[in-house]
Write an enzyme that holds these catalytic residues in place. Structure first.
Site, PDB file in Angstrom:
ATOM      1  N   LYS A 266      41.301  27.650  39.209  1.00 51.51           N
ATOM      2  CA  LYS A 266      41.439  28.138  37.830  1.00 51.51           C
ATOM      3  C   LYS A 266      40.700  27.211  36.868  1.00 51.51           C
ATOM      4  O   LYS A 266      40.544  26.028  37.146  1.00 51.51           O
ATOM      5  CB  LYS A 266      42.927  28.153  37.437  1.00 51.51           C
ATOM      6  CG  LYS A 266      43.741  29.269  38.047  1.00 51.51           C
ATOM      7  CD  LYS A 266      45.164  29.259  37.519  1.00 51.51           C
ATOM      8  CE  LYS A 266      45.988  30.371  38.131  1.00 51.51           C
ATOM      9  NZ  LYS A 266      45.519  31.733  37.786  1.00 51.51           N
ATOM     10  N   ARG A 340      50.585  37.869  45.669  1.00 49.56           N
ATOM     11  CA  ARG A 340      50.764  39.050  46.516  1.00 49.56           C
ATOM     12  C   ARG A 340      50.787  38.668  47.993  1.00 49.56           C
ATOM     13  O   ARG A 340      51.460  39.305  48.805  1.00 49.56           O
ATOM     14  CB  ARG A 340      49.673  40.093  46.194  1.00 49.56           C
ATOM     15  CG  ARG A 340      48.268  39.656  46.500  1.00 49.56           C
ATOM     16  CD  ARG A 340      47.213  40.473  45.756  1.00 49.56           C
ATOM     17  NE  ARG A 340      47.100  40.084  44.353  1.00 49.56           N
ATOM     18  CZ  ARG A 340      46.264  40.639  43.476  1.00 49.56           C
ATOM     19  NH1 ARG A 340      45.468  41.618  43.850  1.00 49.56           N
ATOM     20  NH2 ARG A 340      46.229  40.224  42.234  1.00 49.56           N
TER      21      ARG A 340
HETATM   22  N1  BES Z   1      49.863  33.278  38.680  1.00 51.88           N
HETATM   23  C1  BES Z   1      48.729  34.049  38.373  1.00 51.88           C
HETATM   24  C2  BES Z   1      48.988  35.104  37.295  1.00 51.88           C
HETATM   25  C3  BES Z   1      49.369  34.607  35.924  1.00 51.88           C
HETATM   26  C4  BES Z   1      48.400  34.527  34.939  1.00 51.88           C
HETATM   27  C5  BES Z   1      50.663  34.284  35.609  1.00 51.88           C
HETATM   28  C6  BES Z   1      48.736  34.090  33.675  1.00 51.88           C
HETATM   29  C7  BES Z   1      50.991  33.865  34.339  1.00 51.88           C
HETATM   30  C8  BES Z   1      50.043  33.768  33.370  1.00 51.88           C
HETATM   31  C9  BES Z   1      48.220  34.766  39.614  1.00 51.88           C
HETATM   32  O1  BES Z   1      48.436  34.095  40.803  1.00 51.88           O
HETATM   33  C10 BES Z   1      46.753  34.903  39.459  1.00 51.88           C
HETATM   34  O2  BES Z   1      46.092  33.913  39.443  1.00 51.88           O
HETATM   35  N2  BES Z   1      46.287  36.143  39.354  1.00 51.88           N
HETATM   36  C11 BES Z   1      44.906  36.401  39.179  1.00 51.88           C
HETATM   37  C12 BES Z   1      44.537  37.528  40.084  1.00 51.88           C
HETATM   38  C13 BES Z   1      43.075  37.771  40.167  1.00 51.88           C
HETATM   39  C14 BES Z   1      42.408  36.634  40.905  1.00 51.88           C
HETATM   40  C15 BES Z   1      42.852  39.072  40.890  1.00 51.88           C
HETATM   41  C16 BES Z   1      44.683  36.758  37.713  1.00 51.88           C
HETATM   42  O3  BES Z   1      45.544  37.399  37.121  1.00 51.88           O
HETATM   43  O4  BES Z   1      43.670  36.342  37.159  1.00 51.88           O
HETATM   44 MN    MN Z   2      46.867  32.724  41.228  1.00 48.19          MN
END
Ligand code: BES
Ligand code: MN
Ligand code: ZN
Length: 490
Positions: A266, A340
């Protein structure tokens, strides 16, 4: 915050209700008379009208012994509900928390114990603080308000009703604590230990480690964990308050104690918020605490998958293919779509091992749900209209709102992989929350199921709701408690 019930006030501050157009409740009228019209004059001198959520503080009111009188607005009398009480009282408590008041005696202008105890719930939620890492907090910056005394016509009934709401307050606070805790303190093993302490509430608790999960074939969950030095844990909580032989209700929570994204790292700014990526699990633990505390007449199993998503030399790579407990293979296209993957095995395990009546899962699953719904509603996804409708109604009743989004074959198709049974991404940036939901759906084996994406609601730093602290909201505990209470107990 200590909550007590009495028929006569003893506090240094007195709280009394006012309805819209500055209509005084009987207890407010009595104080106004005793003080030679001080309340009326104070209202005239201000912009306080008695609308729901307004607060007016009168210091050193003439003719009264109390150091303060606090007017709290309830709005239109006909529209007063438990939620209105919760919020109104929460606003008053927030207002007084640091200001020198020690005990607030809160007059409740309602006959039934239910509304009085909802007032108590509002007070309890509003008084929440997470102060354990502030080692230099000055005495005058600490809360002065230690007790809220609910003064009600039938204080016995109120006290009795509180027996069913105090555990909910405790469950919410527990969930908030878990979300607030930093990830160097709350990693899977420590988290599992803290959950295990709930055995004293009457929950049966079992903790599986990585060796056991490997035996079960949980390659999807373990793939996420393999880049972390912290061992993953699967914690199973059982509450058997219902009839023997009744199928349990199942609640499953995502417990990623920190989500760096893994190798699909991230960006830096805001990454600290990913300490809260276990908000789904916190809601499930908080719910189980609440159900045990109020001795709910229902059989429930709570399963939380606790994993840290880190990028080390052993971490999972984009392109890797893992085999889940269900036997289905998954191509990992982005290691940041890890929630997921973790839930896939937790869901499969839950439906296979416990044959539940249905499964509800909660997860801070996608940033896309924030784009769709902001912090105001969680997204729900379901293969069962009745369940989804009930969850929607529970959202309304608990003030933890949900909004339904679709799942279906036209979306499901998008997660087919060229090389494995599925991939962990949808098509591009569109419908990201739905892509995650249809992925989960492939692991519930046709069982009735609701997925709740709480990425926007579990963490919220700028909430205007006086019941909520900054960051960890404890979202989901009141929603699920309401859902169970209204539809699955008797
Ligand atoms: N934990 C994150 C989602 C999230 C984002 C929670 C902001 C709380 C606040 C999740 O694991 C994630 O990183 N999701 C990605 C998925 C993408 C790579 C398809 C996302 O939402 O960017
Ligand atoms: Mn994630
Ligand atoms: Zn995540």
């Amino acid at each position: 915050m200590h909550i007590k019930f009495a028929s006569k006030p003893s506090g240094d501050a007195l709280g009394v209700a006012v309805y819209e157009k500055a209509a005084l409740s009987p207890s407010a009228k009595a104080l106004d008379d005793a003080s030679g019209g001080t309340l009326t004059r104070a209202i005239k001198a201000s912009r306080f009208t008695g609308d729901a959520g307004q607060v007016l503080e009168i210091a050193a009111p003439s003719g009264l012994k109390a150091a303060r009188v606090v007017l709290y607005g309830l709005g239109a009398k006909k529209q007063v509900t438990g939620n209105v009480y919760e919020k109104a009282v929460a606003a008053a408590v927030k207002h007084l928390l640091l200001g020198g008041t020690q005990t607030l005696s809160l007059h409740i202008d309602a006959e039934d114990g239910e509304l009085s105890s909802r007032a108590a719930l509002g007070a309890s939620l509003a008084a929440y603080r997470f102060d354990q890492y502030r080692s230099r907090l000055k005495a005058d910056r600490k809360p002065s308000l230690g007790t809220v005394e609910i003064v009600a016509a039938d204080d016995k009934a109120a006290k009795k009703a509180w027996k069913s709401w105090e555990p909910v307050a405790e469950g919410v606070k527990l969930a908030r604590d878990f979300v607030m805790e930093p990830a160097n303190i709350l990693y899977p093993e420590e988290y599992a230990k803290r959950i295990s302490k709930l055995e004293k509430e009457g929950l049966e608790i079992e903790v599986l480690g990585e060796a056991q999960m490997k035996k079960l074939g949980m390659g999807s969950l373990l793939g996420v964990s393999q880049g972390s030095v912290r061992e993953a844990k699967l914690v199973i909580m059982r509450w058997n308050g219902g009839k023997e032989g009744d199928k349990p209700l199942a609640f499953v929570g995502k417990g990623v104690t920190f989500d760096t994204g893994g190798i699909s790292l991230k960006p830096g700014p805001g990454m600290e918020e990913m300490k809260g990526d276990m908000g789904g699990s916190a809601a499930v633990v908080g719910l189980m605490r609440a159900l045990a505390g109020r001795k709910a007449k229902v059989n429930v199993v709570g399963v939380v998958a606790l994993v840290e998503n880190m990028p080390d030399g052993n971490a999972q790579r984009p392109g890797d293919i893992v085999t889940s407990m269900s036997g289905q293979t998954i191509e990992i296209l982005n290691t940041d779509a890890e929630g997921r993957l973790v839930l896939a095995d937790a869901l499969w395990y839950t439906q296979e091992k416990y044959d539940p009546a249905f499964i509800v899962d909660l997860a801070t699953l996608t940033g896309a749900i924030l784009i769709a719904l902001g912090h105001e509603h969680a997204g729900i996804f379901s293969n069962d209209d009745k369940l989804a409708d009930r969850m929607f109604a529970a959202g309304k009743a608990s003030d933890e709102g949900v909004w339904r989004l679709p799942v279906g074959p036209e979306y499901d198709r998008q997660i087919d992989s060229d090389i494995a049974d599925m991939k962990n991404l949808g098509q591009g940036r569109n419908a990201g929350s739905i892509a995650a939901a249809v992925f989960l759906q492939r692991f519930v084996n046709g069982k009735p199921w609701v997925h709740i994406d709480i990425a926007g609601t579990a963490m919220h730093s700028g909430s205007k709701d006086p019941r909520q602290p900054a960051f960890g909201t404890g979202y989901g505990v009141r929603l699920l408690d309401r859902f169970v209470r209204d539809y699955y107990e008797n």
